[in-house]
Design a protein around this motif. Structure first.
Motif, mmCIF file in Angstrom:
data_model
loop_
_atom_site.group_PDB
_atom_site.id
_atom_site.type_symbol
_atom_site.label_atom_id
_atom_site.label_comp_id
_atom_site.label_asym_id
_atom_site.label_seq_id
_atom_site.Cartn_x
_atom_site.Cartn_y
_atom_site.Cartn_z
ATOM 1 N N ASN A 12 6.139 -1.979 -7.114
ATOM 2 C CA ASN A 12 6.041 -0.543 -7.346
ATOM 3 C C ASN A 12 4.685 -0.297 -7.987
ATOM 4 O OD1 ASN A 12 6.152 2.103 -8.099
ATOM 5 N ND2 ASN A 12 7.997 1.911 -9.327
ATOM 6 N N ASP A 14 3.211 2.698 -8.214
ATOM 7 C CA ASP A 14 3.042 4.109 -8.577
ATOM 8 C C ASP A 14 2.209 4.206 -9.850
ATOM 9 O OD1 ASP A 14 4.617 4.834 -6.446
ATOM 10 O OD2 ASP A 14 6.436 5.088 -7.632
ATOM 11 N N ARG A 37 0.941 1.989 0.769
ATOM 12 C CA ARG A 37 2.374 2.013 1.091
ATOM 13 C C ARG A 37 3.228 1.529 -0.070
ATOM 14 N NH1 ARG A 37 1.643 -0.146 7.242
ATOM 15 N NH2 ARG A 37 1.064 1.868 8.127
ATOM 16 N N ALA A 38 2.630 0.704 -0.942
ATOM 17 C CA ALA A 38 3.343 0.223 -2.134
ATOM 18 C C ALA A 38 3.253 1.225 -3.279
ATOM 19 C CB ALA A 38 2.788 -1.126 -2.573
ATOM 20 N N GLY A 39 2.534 2.339 -3.059
ATOM 21 C CA GLY A 39 2.501 3.403 -4.051
ATOM 22 C C GLY A 39 1.186 3.609 -4.769
ATOM 23 N N ALA A 40 0.205 2.752 -4.527
ATOM 24 C CA ALA A 40 -1.078 2.882 -5.221
ATOM 25 C C ALA A 40 -1.956 3.940 -4.567
ATOM 26 C CB ALA A 40 -1.816 1.549 -5.215
ATOM 27 N N ASP A 41 -2.752 4.621 -5.377
ATOM 28 C CA ASP A 41 -3.858 5.408 -4.854
ATOM 29 C C ASP A 41 -4.970 4.402 -4.609
ATOM 30 O OD1 ASP A 41 -2.505 7.844 -5.113
ATOM 31 O OD2 ASP A 41 -3.104 8.016 -7.205
ATOM 32 N N ALA A 64 -0.489 8.457 -0.142
ATOM 33 C CA ALA A 64 -1.276 8.150 -1.334
ATOM 34 C C ALA A 64 -2.586 8.945 -1.306
ATOM 35 C CB ALA A 64 -1.580 6.665 -1.403
#
Length: 71
Positions: A12, A14, A37-41, A64
């Motif tokens: 995660n 995020d 896709r894993a939540g990172a910008d 993202a």
């Protein structure tokens, strides 16, 4: 063997911002999209603006935020 996509899917990310050099093609592009896709910008950097913008579009489609930097 695990893929970057598979490994990152279990994370995660995020609230994390990742910086990927060489993000316009090849492994850099794949890693940038997987991180998104894993939540990172993701901030992508490289030498050619057009491929970086294409990667940034794919990152945005993954939901993202994306930034582009040309070296």
């Amino acid at each position: 063997m695990a893929t970057a996509e598979g490994v990152l899917a279990s994370l995660n990310l995020d609230g994390v911002t990742a910086i990927v050099t060489g993000g316009g093609s090849g492994l850099g592009r794949a890693m940038a999209i997987a991180l998104a896709r894993a939540g990172a910008d993701v901030a992508v950097a490289g030498r050619r603006i057009a491929p970086l913008e294409e990667t940034a579009d794919a990152i945005r489609q993954a939901g993202a935020r994306a930034r582009v930097g040309v070296a």
